[in-house]
Write an enzyme that holds these catalytic residues in place. Structure first.
Site, mmCIF file in Angstrom:
data_model
loop_
_atom_site.group_PDB
_atom_site.id
_atom_site.type_symbol
_atom_site.label_atom_id
_atom_site.label_comp_id
_atom_site.label_asym_id
_atom_site.label_seq_id
_atom_site.Cartn_x
_atom_site.Cartn_y
_atom_site.Cartn_z
ATOM 1 N N ASP A 112 -73.372 -79.645 -51.405
ATOM 2 C CA ASP A 112 -72.015 -78.900 -51.179
ATOM 3 C C ASP A 112 -72.386 -77.333 -51.820
ATOM 4 O O ASP A 112 -72.741 -77.229 -52.852
ATOM 5 C CB ASP A 112 -71.072 -79.477 -52.606
ATOM 6 C CG ASP A 112 -69.560 -78.948 -52.493
ATOM 7 O OD1 ASP A 112 -69.415 -77.740 -51.865
ATOM 8 O OD2 ASP A 112 -68.839 -79.559 -53.044
ATOM 9 N N SER B 194 -61.396 -80.905 -54.703
ATOM 10 C CA SER B 194 -61.463 -79.625 -54.628
ATOM 11 C C SER B 194 -60.197 -78.992 -55.708
ATOM 12 O O SER B 194 -60.351 -79.365 -56.721
ATOM 13 C CB SER B 194 -61.168 -78.909 -53.187
ATOM 14 O OG SER B 194 -61.552 -77.732 -53.232
ATOM 15 N N HIS C 220 -69.062 -80.523 -49.169
ATOM 16 C CA HIS C 220 -67.792 -80.503 -50.042
ATOM 17 C C HIS C 220 -66.878 -81.679 -49.476
ATOM 18 O O HIS C 220 -66.004 -82.153 -50.194
ATOM 19 C CB HIS C 220 -67.120 -79.259 -49.771
ATOM 20 C CG HIS C 220 -66.304 -78.742 -50.547
ATOM 21 N ND1 HIS C 220 -66.341 -78.941 -52.150
ATOM 22 C CD2 HIS C 220 -64.737 -78.293 -50.646
ATOM 23 C CE1 HIS C 220 -65.226 -78.393 -52.830
ATOM 24 N NE2 HIS C 220 -64.344 -78.066 -51.699
#
Length: 628
Positions: free
Chosen positions: A238, A129, A266
């Site tokens: 995601d 991320s 995710h």
């Protein structure tokens, strides 16, 4: 409330119990005291693990710290500066994380500093991320990139959009929009709900600043400067980071590959930890220095096809010029030889031979009816692109520019390459009128009453089309004096409502001094189509500097040209056009996005986005001048 020393000690003891095989460490680097969880410190291959937004070593890499990646790999998972237990300066002052505009670079250099302090001169980097974004900065930064052996990123994004900001704003209020489990875990990591809310507000404000002050640029330039082998993972489900982000990253990092986990979200490294471990372990274990090494099963070049390709091209150009495709299209259904003969006013064996060549090349299809008569018809591609009445016709471009101008030049390309001299006069002798017309209004859509400088605009085609499509747009075509005379003639044939908004400026685009006639900060858009590859390479920096000067704050430079990929391996048509340009400009630069983007960055441009225009041939780079 700021995190207390007592609660920090309590969390460290908890982490030591939870991850018995991970060593909890304090590392002083870059004026901060960082908390690190270190698994397998003596392993030969260490992996720096960078967590996501508001994440820490324990919240984001708990599964990997428990099970590892493999015996050969050590994991160095960190609490980023000002988060979790990395909340002390080197001299013992407590603080909560700030988010400067360059916080991704800050995190990248912090990670490199931690690894250096631990004594590791070489290591791989794994980022999730926000940590993926910092990891890409680390692998691209010229001061530290040589230490990075391999890069693994997942859930990252090289730019942010309005859609992304809406998602951040939707979860700004931690107490109302976060799940109970996430709120509990992150509150415990950062010393309470109040501190967590402060951090989330600062982070959300920082992302808004990146979008509105830096045109969403997270690491758009940095992508092109990553050279280590790179694995991009993405979860197809995601909803936080969409797949187009992963695809963009993969397309612009040299020596990279993208793997999509169809059921992944995710947090794919947590939910599908075993599959993640296998994929990452295999990638890091692979000893190939280059993922593109030739495979024995790779198709071999068709030498005959390449050697005879010129004959095929000339067959196409001849058929266009004598009107064979139009003749076949004009007959309802299929055309006979007599139909074509009559329409083209060509008879005998020459026409038969040309038709046979086009049939062999699959430009035309032939069948024999029940009476033994040859019937000819066009496949869809030929109907769309080679018949004058089609909206997608581009036969004039092929026959007049490709054949009529470049092929003549290429007859002497071997001497041009050997001696660096032009076959004849230069780029100013020809114009291009294809491809960018449809996309230009879209690329410049931020400016409803746009003022555009069309550098090397030749015929003025782009400026004319823009003025037709955008009602209040005005344009100035800049080109050499002998070209501008022709440009004026073409503009004069337009309707008054268009020609009144298109003017000309006769000067050399590559002479910095001659740009004195261009007023500073007077244009919303500067268009450079087929200019960058057609001028001496040493003139590019000056050209882009003048472009920057001519733009208003917030203005865009649009650079359109034939670009190879960053690895220089193709695509073939772009490579052949690059070769053709040597006949026009033997001192020019072979264009790849990386080289152009780095020059743009040196001149002050931000947020360079690369768009595909003609697939396999041309690209557009749109870069922005920062708002004041």
């Amino acid at each position: 409330m700021l995190t207390s020393t007592t609660s920090s000690l309590t969390r460290r003891r908890f982490l030591q119990r939870r991850y018995l095989s991970a060593v909890s460490r304090e590392v002083n680097a870059r004026n901060c005291r960082f908390h690190v969880l270190h698994k397998n410190p003596d392993a030969p291959h260490q992996i720096l693990c960078l967590p996501g937004s508001l994440g820490t070593a324990s919240t984001d890499f708990s599964v990997q710290l428990s099970s590892g990646i493999g015996e050969k790999f050590g994991l160095v998972a960190i609490d980023p500066r000002g988060l979790g237990n990395s909340n002390m300066t080197s001299d013992g002052k407590q603080f909560v994380r700030e988010y400067p505009a360059d916080f991704y670079l800050q995190d990248a250099l912090d990670g490199a500093g931690i690894m250096k302090a631990l004594g590791y001169n070489e290591y791989s980097v794994m980022g999730w991320s926000d940590g993926a974004n910092a990891a890409m900065h680390l692998a691209a930064n010229k001061e530290v990139k040589d230490a990075v052996k391999k890069l693994v990123v997942f859930g990252g994004n090289s730019y942010v959009t309005e859609e992304d900001i809406e998602a951040y704003e939707a979860v700004r209020d931690v107490s109302k929009s976060w799940s109970e489990r996430m709120r509990k875990d992150k509150s415990a990591a950062h010393g309470g709900l109040e501190t967590l809310q402060i951090l989330n507000d600062r982070y959300t404000d920082a992302m808004r600043k990146i979008l509105y002050d830096y045109n969403g640029d997270v690491c758009l330039t940095e992508l092109h400067n990553i050279t280590c082998p790179t694995l991009i993972l993405h979860g197809a489900l995601d909803v936080i980071c969409h797949e187009y982000h992963a695809q963009y990253i993969a397309k612009h990092i040299t020596n990279s590959k993208l793997e999509v986990l169809e059921e992944g979200k995710h947090n794919l490294h947590m939910k599908y930890a075993d599959q993640f471990r296998t994929i990452v372990g295999d990638f890091l274990t692979d000893s190939q220095e280059n993922n593109y090494q030739e495979d024995d099963d790779e198709p071999q070049p068709d030498i005959d096809h390449i050697a005879y390709g010129f004959m095929g091209s000339k067959s196409l150009f001849a058929a266009l010029r004598v009107g064979i495709f139009d003749a076949i299209d004009s007959v309802d259904g299929s055309a006979t030889f007599n139909d074509i003969e009559t329409a083209c006013d060509i008879s005998g064996e020459r026409l038969k031979t040309l038709l046979s060549a086009c049939v062999a090349l699959k430009l035309i299809r032939r069948r024999i009816d029940e009476n033994g008569t040859d019937l000819f018809h066009l496949p869809k591609a030929s109907s769309k692109q080679l018949v004058r009445t089609s909206r997608q016709y581009w036969g004039d471009y092929l026959s007049m520019q490709v054949d009529g101008q470049f092929y003549n030049r290429l007859a002497d390309i071997d001497n041009t390459i050997k001696h660096g001299t032009e076959a004849s006069h230069g780029y100013e002798s020809w114009f291009d009128t294809y491809a960018l017309h449809k996309r230009l209004p879209e690329l410049a859509s931020d400016f409803p009453s746009m003022r555009m400088l069309d550098v090397g605009g030749g015929s003025g085609a782009f400026s004319i089309v823009t003025s037709r499509v955008i009602q209040d747009a005005t344009a100035v075509v800049l080109d050499l004096p002998n070209v501008i005379e022709t440009t004026k003639s073409i503009i004069s044939e337009e309707e008054e409502s268009v020609r009144s908004r298109v003017s000309t400026l006769a000067l050399s685009a590559t002479d910095p001094g001659s740009w004195e006639n261009v007023q500073d900060e007077s244009f919303d858009v500067v268009l450079l189509s087929y200019v960058s590859g057609s001028i001496p390479s040493e003139a590019l920096a000056g050209l882009y500097s003048n472009t920057f000067r001519a733009l208003k704050p917030g203005g865009k430079a649009i650079i359109h040209d034939f670009f190879l990929s960053n690895d220089g391996r193709g695509p073939p048509n772009a490579a052949l056009w690059a070769l053709a340009h040597i006949s026009v400009n033997p001192t020019g630069m072979g264009l790849i996005p990386k080289r152009v983007i780095n020059i743009l960055s040196e001149q002050g441009f931000i947020a360079p986005r690369v768009h595909e225009l003609i697939p396999g041939m041309t690209k557009v780079i749109v870069a922005k001048k920062k708002n004041v």
